[in-house]
Design an enzyme around this catalytic site. Structure first.
Site, PDB file in Angstrom:
ATOM      1  N   LYS B 204      39.142  34.390  43.740  1.00  0.00           N
ATOM      2  CA  LYS B 204      38.072  35.018  44.528  1.00  0.00           C
ATOM      3  C   LYS B 204      36.906  35.412  43.634  1.00  0.00           C
ATOM      4  O   LYS B 204      37.061  36.188  42.701  1.00  0.00           O
ATOM      5  CB  LYS B 204      38.592  36.292  45.204  1.00  0.00           C
ATOM      6  N   SER B 257      35.815  45.918  36.652  1.00  0.00           N
ATOM      7  CA  SER B 257      35.675  47.291  36.183  1.00  0.00           C
ATOM      8  C   SER B 257      37.034  47.920  35.869  1.00  0.00           C
ATOM      9  O   SER B 257      38.069  47.522  36.412  1.00  0.00           O
ATOM     10  CB  SER B 257      34.963  48.130  37.246  1.00  0.00           C
ATOM     11  N   GLU B 278      40.963  42.207  32.159  1.00  0.00           N
ATOM     12  CA  GLU B 278      39.858  42.226  31.191  1.00  0.00           C
ATOM     13  C   GLU B 278      38.809  43.120  31.814  1.00  0.00           C
ATOM     14  O   GLU B 278      38.178  42.770  32.798  1.00  0.00           O
ATOM     15  CB  GLU B 278      39.350  40.806  30.951  1.00  0.00           C
ATOM     16  N   CYS B 312      30.534  42.779  29.639  1.00  0.00           N
ATOM     17  CA  CYS B 312      31.568  43.777  29.356  1.00  0.00           C
ATOM     18  C   CYS B 312      31.670  44.045  27.858  1.00  0.00           C
ATOM     19  O   CYS B 312      32.041  45.124  27.437  1.00  0.00           O
ATOM     20  CB  CYS B 312      32.900  43.349  29.928  1.00  0.00           C
ATOM     21  N   GLU B 409      30.287  53.166  30.657  1.00  0.00           N
ATOM     22  CA  GLU B 409      29.689  51.841  30.640  1.00  0.00           C
ATOM     23  C   GLU B 409      28.515  51.818  31.618  1.00  0.00           C
ATOM     24  O   GLU B 409      28.672  52.108  32.798  1.00  0.00           O
ATOM     25  CB  GLU B 409      30.740  50.812  31.055  1.00  0.00           C
TER      26      GLU B 409
END
Lengths: 313, 500
Positions: B204, B257, B278, B312, B409
């Site tokens: 997805k 996330s 990840e 990231c 982040e």
């Protein structure tokens, strides 16, 4: 404190002071300049700007007054069919200066002369100074000197610096271009250090220049970038603007535009002028003209449509 | 040398010298003109066929640089996900599990070549849908995505050499959920190793960037993969939940996330499903005073402004040694002045559009918190397009460890600058974070690189460079940046179960 000078190369303090250059990273940086897409009006503007920055050069053993005359003619009127600026200067050997002056009279095109035992610089200082003075007397507006690479590599920095200072003095009102001959300095660290060494005794508006055009590797985007960044750092530190001249190896318009992108994005608008940036080139001029005609007429013209300049530089 | 000017020249020094990055020689617009071949409405790709969603629901994919609708994207519901997993299970049992490795490799090579053939078309679609500059989708995302398929195609018939002396088999059917920052590249990172190791997938894409994944389904079809081996379903978080919780999914691979990653970890706990995550990062880019300064500046710029900072592993915390901090910051400011923010499809754009309004709001909110907490904000003065979601390249000076902008982040073009004095302080500060995905080290001294690379707790450590990727090099995190590796031989192991 006792002197520790014996422990290190005389080059070390200079290299430490100006800082290192990472080879991989700077080559990656300049590769990004080549991805800029310059089209339409910006291309025409860039090409004309490049024409105005050319130091049209002939530096051959077989140069004659006749050859210099045709070069001067081309410099003043690069293309009869196109509305182009004149080139910045013609660049010739000292013995040809007086002929160039005769042909150019009080034209806007300046006369640059290589001097100081070009291209090796391996001659006594006294005769090299005489050479500079004679060229200026004969009508040179600009002097392209070579530094003693041997002395630099041997760590005799004071000698190199003093010599540039003495030549600058001998130039009088003529502008000085200091050729580092980057391919003989080899490392980017050395190119950066030698740039600072030269700039420390130059006058505002004097040039540092990459190469003589007589070795296998001449101006590249990467060594041009090292020198642009040195000029930038020196300017921000002292307020003294030093000009830049890459020479040799820039043969086509695309390359020239990439070099100009580097100037635009490293030193900004104030350096996008022949006062502060030059191309030492010969065959480049006809390629610029060919591209300009292509922009105007939509098709490429055959090479014989352009008057001969000089080739091989 | 710079300080040794002669006194006589002082007259030239009227005011602080500045550089002018103006419009003396402005570049004309240079739009990439390749046709992205978009459809108005997309379908799910299940069992080798393009099908309308049984949920009958669609949502819009928005072009972030114009805020206009690009295409209608199906929102897969429960019946669709059931159909996708059932197709994958059948595909596995009937075809994929029986196929020898070299034949799986053939399909992967075919996919890689088809992707290369259509790379410009896909690059334009990626930039339209996601907002990244065309020079990045063209020179980074697409070539690297194809390279991943080529790389893992090579492994497909050599798995016994990846795990010598160990017997391993694929999971069977795996569920994969990918983020919106590198839509096609993350799809390649997920699908290539899964297929090479003999798994079938239900994947997805993120809801804001589904187009290239659904276009990729055409490549799967063209490559003539057996039905059910790759199923591509679009939708938002709810669809993702259905995938994670589906009983036929024997392994879940997620990139996104940390918050969602934790939810997935909870949801899969005790289910016996394999899992790799990840997640986020807050990478430190550590610059020592002996570093090649201009190249370090360039690396820091690339580290934080690449893909608008939607990375990231972005180097979002700059740790610079105090003795060079002043000059380094000055150079950063100068460099930012020549960055070009604007139309993602313009070949000269350096920084494109922020992926979504939601993300732009989040960036603005975190930047506001930085200002409120007392950090000094510096932003480029560049002009922004009047339409679309854009954000100026930004620096925060005077940041401390406790600021939110040093801990959370931001996922945008915002760099937090901290300083350090000694190498141990640098290590301490770099590791003082919940994350551990990547880090950068800049120094001219090799031994310092070796010391830092063992001391920094991060999955990837770049030395005198940043954001370098290669299919052969594993990528993944420590701590809250997740676990599992993608890329390289290690990336194969995460799609294989060891048979006792």
């Amino acid at each position: 404190m006792p002197s520790l000078a014996a422990n290190k190369s005389p080059l070390k303090p200079l290299l430490d002071e100006v800082g290192p250059v990472d080879q991989v990273a700077i080559e990656e940086r300049v590769a990004k300049f080549t991805t800029r897409s310059i089209k339409k009006a910006s291309k025409i503007q860039g090409l004309k700007l490049a024409v105005s920055m050319v130091d049209l050069t002939t530096l051959e053993g077989k140069d004659t007054p006749g050859k210099v005359e045709s070069l001067c003619q081309k410099a003043q009127c690069p293309d009869a069919e196109l509305d182009t600026p004149q080139v910045a200067a013609v660049c010739v050997y000292p013995a040809m200066v007086k002929y160039a002056r005769r042909f150019l009279g009080d034209s806007q095109v300046r006369i640059a002369s290589v001097a100081t035992g070009f291209p090796s610089g391996q001659f006594p200082l006294r005769t090299r100074i005489q050479e500079v003075k004679q060229a200026v007397r004969d009508g040179a507006d600009e002097i392209d000197m070579v530094i003693q690479r041997g002395a630099y590599l041997a760590g005799e920095l004071q000698a190199v610096r003093d010599e540039i200072a003495v030549v600058a003095e001998a130039c009088g009102d003529a502008r000085l271009k200091v050729i580092l001959e980057v391919s003989e300095l080899e490392s980017y660290d050395n190119i950066r250090a030698a740039s600072f060494l030269a700039m420390s005794v130059l006058r505002p508006g004097d040039f540092i220049k990459t190469s003589t055009g007589k070795t296998s590797v001449n101006a590249t985007l990467a060594n041009n970038q090292v020198m642009l960044e040195a000029i930038r750092d020196f300017y921000l530190d002292t307020g003294i603007p030093i000009a830049m001249k890459p020479a040799g190896g820039i043969k086509n318009s695309k390359q020239a535009l990439h070099f100009l992108v580097a100037v635009k994005e490293t030193l900004g608008d104030a350096w996008l002028t022949p006062e502060r940036y030059r191309f030492g080139a010969s065959s480049l001029l006809n390629d610029l003209l060919m591209q300009l005609r292509k922009q105007q007429q939509g098709v490429y013209q055959a090479p014989w449509k352009f008057s001969d300049a000089s080739t091989g530089y | 040398m710079p300080t040794k000017s002669k006194p006589a020249r002082k007259s030239t020094r009227h005011r602080t010298p500045e550089l002018l990055f103006g419009d003396l020689w402005e570049f004309d617009p240079a739009p990439e003109l390749a046709d992205p071949k978009l459809k108005q409405s997309y379908s799910l790709y299940i069992n080798g066929q393009f099908v309308a969603p049984r949920s009958r629901k669609y949502f819009d994919s928005i072009n972030p640089s114009t805020e206009k609708q690009l295409a209608r994207i199906p929102a897969a519901g429960k019946a669709d996900i059931d159909a996708a997993f059932s197709a994958a299970q059948t595909g596995y049992n009937k075809y994929w599990a029986k196929l020898p490795g070299k034949d799986r490799g053939k399909y992967l090579y075919r996919i890689a070549r088809l992707l290369q053939d259509r790379s410009r078309e896909f690059a334009v679609a990626e930039s339209l849908d996601g907002g990244k500059p065309i020079k990045e989708s063209r020179d980074f995302d697409l070539p690297l995505a194809a390279a991943h398929f080529f790389y893992y195609a090579g492994w497909a018939d050599k798995l016994e050499y990846a795990l010598p002396g160990v017997s391993a088999k694929p999971y069977g059917v795996v569920g994969q959920i990918i983020p919106w920052n590198f839509p096609l590249l993350m799809l390649a990172w997920k699908i290539a190793p899964a297929l090479a190791t003999g798994n079938c997938v239900v994947i997805k894409p993120a809801e804001t960037t589904s187009i290239t994944a659904l276009k990729f389904a055409q490549i799967i079809q063209e490559a003539d993969l057996p039905p059910g081996v790759v199923n591509i379903v679009s939708g938002a978080g709810a669809t993702g939940q259905l995938i994670v919780n589906h009983p036929a999914a024997k392994k879940i691979a997620f990139t996104g996330s940390t918050e969602v990653g934790k939810a997935i970890l909870r949801a899969t706990a005790g289910s016996g499903k394999g899992l790799t995550l990840e997640l986020g990062g807050k990478a430190a880019n550590v610059v020592f005073d002996d570093a090649p300064i201009d190249q370090a500046v360039e690396g820091v710029i690339n580290g934080i402004f690449f893909n608008q900072g939607h990375v990231c592993c972005a180097g979002s915390r700059l740790l610079v040694q105090e003795s060079i901090a002043k000059v380094f910051v000055r150079k950063l400011k100068t460099r930012i002045a020549s960055l070009r923010v604007g139309d993602p499809l313009d070949k000269n754009t350096d920084i494109g559009a922020i992926n979504s309004k939601e993300q732009l709001d989040k960036i603005e909110q975190l930047v506001a918190s930085g200002v409120e907490e007392g950090a000094e904000l510096f932003q480029s003065s560049c002009s922004l397009p009047s339409q679309g979601w854009f954000y100026r390249p930004s620096l925060f000076l005077g940041v401390t460890q406790s600021h939110r902008i040093a801990r959370e982040e931001i996922f945008g073009p915002v760099l937090s600058i901290l300083t350090f004095r000694t190498i141990s302080e640098a290590i301490e500060k770099a590791n003082n974070t919940a994350y551990g995905l990547s880090a950068g080290v800049w120094t001219d001294k090799g031994s310092k690189i070796l010391k830092m690379s063992t001391a920094l707790q991060a999955g990837v450590i770049w030395a005198n460079t940043y954001n370098k990727f290669d299919p052969a090099s594993p990528f993944g995190g420590y701590k809250e940046s997740g676990f599992g590796r993608e890329g390289g031989k290690q990336g194969l192991c995460d799609y294989l179960k060891i048979v006792p």
